[in-house]
Design an enzyme around this catalytic site. Sequence first.
Site, PDB file in Angstrom:
ATOM      1  N   HIS A  97      28.392 -82.797  49.421  1.00 28.99           N
ATOM      2  CA  HIS A  97      29.654 -82.823  49.236  1.00 28.99           C
ATOM      3  C   HIS A  97      30.429 -81.661  50.123  1.00 28.99           C
ATOM      4  CE1 HIS A  97      27.932 -79.656  46.899  1.00 28.99           C
ATOM      5  NE2 HIS A  97      29.089 -78.995  46.821  1.00 28.99           N
ATOM      6  N   ARG A 257      29.585 -67.209  43.944  1.00 28.23           N
ATOM      7  CA  ARG A 257      30.178 -67.725  45.342  1.00 28.23           C
ATOM      8  C   ARG A 257      31.714 -67.340  45.321  1.00 28.23           C
ATOM      9  NH1 ARG A 257      30.998 -74.148  45.462  1.00 28.23           N
ATOM     10  NH2 ARG A 257      33.136 -73.844  45.204  1.00 28.23           N
TER      11      ARG A 257
HETATM   12  C1  SIN Z   1      27.646 -75.289  46.123  1.00 22.73           C
HETATM   13  O1  SIN Z   1      28.384 -74.334  46.369  1.00 22.73           O
HETATM   14  O2  SIN Z   1      27.770 -76.499  46.191  1.00 22.73           O
HETATM   15  C2  SIN Z   1      26.063 -74.710  45.988  1.00 22.73           C
HETATM   16  C3  SIN Z   1      25.189 -74.474  46.862  1.00 22.73           C
HETATM   17  C4  SIN Z   1      24.026 -73.646  46.484  1.00 22.73           C
HETATM   18  O3  SIN Z   1      23.636 -73.463  45.566  1.00 22.73           O
HETATM   19  O4  SIN Z   1      23.100 -73.631  47.548  1.00 22.73           O
END
Ligand code: SIN
Length: 270
Positions: A97, A257
């Site tokens: 995604h 994040r």
């Molecule tokens: C995400 O932000 O889609 C997850 C990425 C990850 O956990 O490495």
Amino acid sequence: MKVEALTPVIGATVYGIQLADVVHDETLFQTIHELWMQYLVLFFRDQVLSPEQHLAVGERFGRLHIHPAAPYVEGNPALMKIHADRHSVRNNGDVWHSDVSADEEPPMASILRLHTVPRQGGDTLWANMYAVYDSFSPTMQQHLSGLHALHHMSYEGFYGTHDPQRQTPQAVHPVVRTHPVTERQALFVNYGFTRQIVGMTPSESRALLSVLFEQVKKPEFQCRFKWQQDSIALWDNRCTQHHALWDYFPETRSGIRVTVQGDRPFFRSM
Ligand code: SIN
């Protein structure tokens, strides 16, 4: 500073700097931005970064994006939690995604720092969507360039508890988007969010999307990052997709994040 490419097509690790320094050092920011445009996803090891610094790094790239439903650090929705442990029924992003592409103005950048990693596993894969687009024949490229697709996600029940606002983002985007900085063409449909090619029957749309999704899975367009505690990945959602593996159950993988708002995707013929 030392820069080491992970593969010939995508990804580089940048050694010898702290990403937090881009906030006050314009030259460093410009250097990192150029490397980011070149490699599409950058990795940094051993990063000391408070939540405030993390937000400030995100703001250096643009306005912060708030996820429609994901859990966040109390008091600050821009600090999205990425977490899976033995109680989880899924992890974040375990299909290919581009982040929240169902938004009208999907995120351009994501900056993820993990503070807890499993002993083995939990790698993330990224794919170069310029290279995927370039791999199609001129006839296919021309066909794709005139198309639009519906992106949609229902987050209802997805994260357990969540803010019911913005639960079901939906948008129509060009199937091929022109990157606003590099002006290169990138495929912009993804398995996680793209539901239907506009103007096609469901079976035509399914057939075409399955060709496109299969191409993203080819290893020659990808890199794979092995996380350590305090690693950071900075990726460009306009020209990459990613897939976070969940092969470490019941261990814990956890981080934060910060996501940066992008523009409305557009296609400009070259
Ligand atoms: C995400 O932000 O889609 C997850 C990425 C990850 O956990 O490495």
